[in-house]
Scaffold this active site. Structure first.
Site, mmCIF file in Angstrom:
data_model
loop_
_atom_site.group_PDB
_atom_site.id
_atom_site.type_symbol
_atom_site.label_atom_id
_atom_site.label_comp_id
_atom_site.label_asym_id
_atom_site.label_seq_id
_atom_site.Cartn_x
_atom_site.Cartn_y
_atom_site.Cartn_z
ATOM 1 N N THR A 14 0.851 -1.191 0.000
ATOM 2 C CA THR A 14 0.000 0.000 0.000
ATOM 3 C C THR A 14 0.884 1.237 0.000
ATOM 4 O OG1 THR A 14 -1.918 1.058 1.051
ATOM 5 C CG2 THR A 14 -0.330 0.040 2.536
ATOM 6 N N ASN A 15 0.326 2.391 0.329
ATOM 7 C CA ASN A 15 1.112 3.628 0.311
ATOM 8 C C ASN A 15 0.658 4.532 1.450
ATOM 9 O OD1 ASN A 15 -1.163 5.347 -0.722
ATOM 10 N ND2 ASN A 15 -1.012 3.867 -2.380
#
Ligand code: C5P
Length: 396
Positions: free
Chosen positions: A209-210
């Site tokens: 993810t980020n």
């Protein structure tokens, strides 16, 4: 941001939750609204008019018969001045009076005489709420266009758990802003907004993810709602509370988001892709947890995710975001062309007060002709309104 200097008439009735109305009055006043409070006689048993007077800096109406009050001379003055009437907390009694069209005190009189939207936040004993009289009254008012927010389930004044508590102040606040914006410049438009960082599974417990917090996308969705739009918010996981008055679709992966966007844009006037969509995902997610002791090293093979903006086309306006760490404008201009966008909102994520997780943002808005507008550092809510200002000119 909602149009300032609008008037919110806040009706406070006799419930133990009356003290919470002070917090609402404070929040609306702090946002620059004119807040005129009307208290019923029983409300004054729970909280003093002076509290509201000091919070709002405005006279508080406590009776119809105060000959010195600027409002009692013209007993419908507040009904006419109101851009919205919010009754919080609203007892079963005021709900019954409104449903019957009664006008025997300043609050019911104002509601009967106003053409403004009326928002009702009930708070009462659960048996009172479920009583067939109240049910009928609520149905009658709903049919006539009154908006109810809550009540919530929880601990009641009686000490037992039940449905009847004043709902969360964030929800009351959001629904009131939505009612205020009902005739706004986005009324009749359907805007689809995406937000948050997608999660691409590696195994059942891990994902790629980020750092996206979702704040910018949520701000755009709420600003559009406050300007009268019907909003569908397609959200990847975030830590943010669900804003009221929106259709929210929760998704995890880029693939899920693509499907949700494809469905939602069928009836949309604009798509605002504020989500940080993963660009790559594991080719194959392991169905079992990958064990540390089984491996000395691990290589995960990645493949490209679908480019949602590039794939989803139609007769709606498309707005993209570009989070860049260098050559912001040049990269964003290239992206507008490559993805065939109407607008792109670019920001430099290496700056401390911008981008991921921050409450402020400094963005550059670039249109399809390459026209560049640099905005100063602003709260994300104000950035959202600037983006919508541009979007509205394109919708026209
Ligand atoms: O190419 P880049 O990922 O920088 O483009 C960013 C814009 O494209 C954002 O608006 C983002 O929501 C969107 N995007 C997308 N699908 C992807 C990756 C990004 O729609 N797979």
């Amino acid at each position: 941001m909602a149009d300032k200097m609008k008037t919110i008439v806040l009706g406070v009735t006799g419930s133990i939750a009356a003290y919470k109305a002070a917090e609402l009055a404070s929040r609306f006043t702090g946002e620059g609204f004119r807040v005129d409070v009307i208290m019923t006689e029983s409300a004054q048993q729970f909280i003093a008019p002076l509290t509201f007077r000091n919070i709002t800096g405005r006279p508080v109406v406590t009776t119809m018969w105060d000959i010195d009050s600027e409002f009692s001379v013209e007993h419908v003055a507040l009904a006419e001045a109101a851009d919205v009437v919010l009754i919080a907390p609203a007892t079963a009694n005021i709900i019954a009076k409104m449903a019957c069209g009664m006008a025997d005190d300043m609050l019911s009189c104002t509601v009967l005489a106003t053409k403004a939207p009326v928002v009702i936040a009930p708070a009462m004993n659960d048996n009172m709420w479920s009583n067939p009289f109240t049910r009928e009254n609520v149905a009658k008012l709903t049919k006539r266009g009154f908006t109810f927010v809550g009540p919530a389930r929880g601990r009641l004044a009686s000490g037992k758990m039940g449905l009847g508590r004043l709902t969360g102040l964030d929800d009351i606040y959001g629904i009131t802003l939505q009612a205020l914006g009902r005739k706004g410049d986005l009324a009749g438009k359907h805007i689809v907004v995406t937000a948050g960082g997608t999660q691409e599974p590696v195994d059942p417990v891990r994902c790629l993810t980020n750092h996206s917090s979702g704040k910018m996308g949520y701000a755009v969705a709420e600003a559009a709602r406050n300007r009268g739009a019907e909003v569908t918010l397609i959200s990847a996981p975030t830590a943010l509370a669900a804003p009221p008055g929106l259709k929210i679709i929760g998704v995890k992966t880029a693939e899920d988001m693509l499907k949700a966007v494809q469905e939602a844009v069928k009836k949309a006037d604009a798509l605002v892709m504020a989500a940080a969509v993963a660009d790559f995902r594991p080719v194959k997610a392991s169905s079992q947890k990958i064990k540390r002791q089984d491996l000395n090293e691990l290589t995960i093979e990645l493949e490209k995710t679908p480019d949602i903006l590039a794939q989803v086309k139609g007769s709606f306006i498309r707005v993209g975001f570009a989070a860049e760490s260098h050559d912001v404008v040049a990269n964003a201009k290239e992206k507008v062309k490559r993805k065939g966008l109407d607008l792109i909102v670019a920001n430099d994520i290496t700056e401390m007060d911008c981008g991921f997780g921050a409450d402020t943002n400094r963005v550059t808005i670039i249109d399809s002709k390459g026209k560049v507008e640099n905005l100063p550092l602003l709260p994300k809510g104000e950035v959202a309104d600037k983006i919508l200002d541009k979007l509205i000119t394109l919708l026209r």
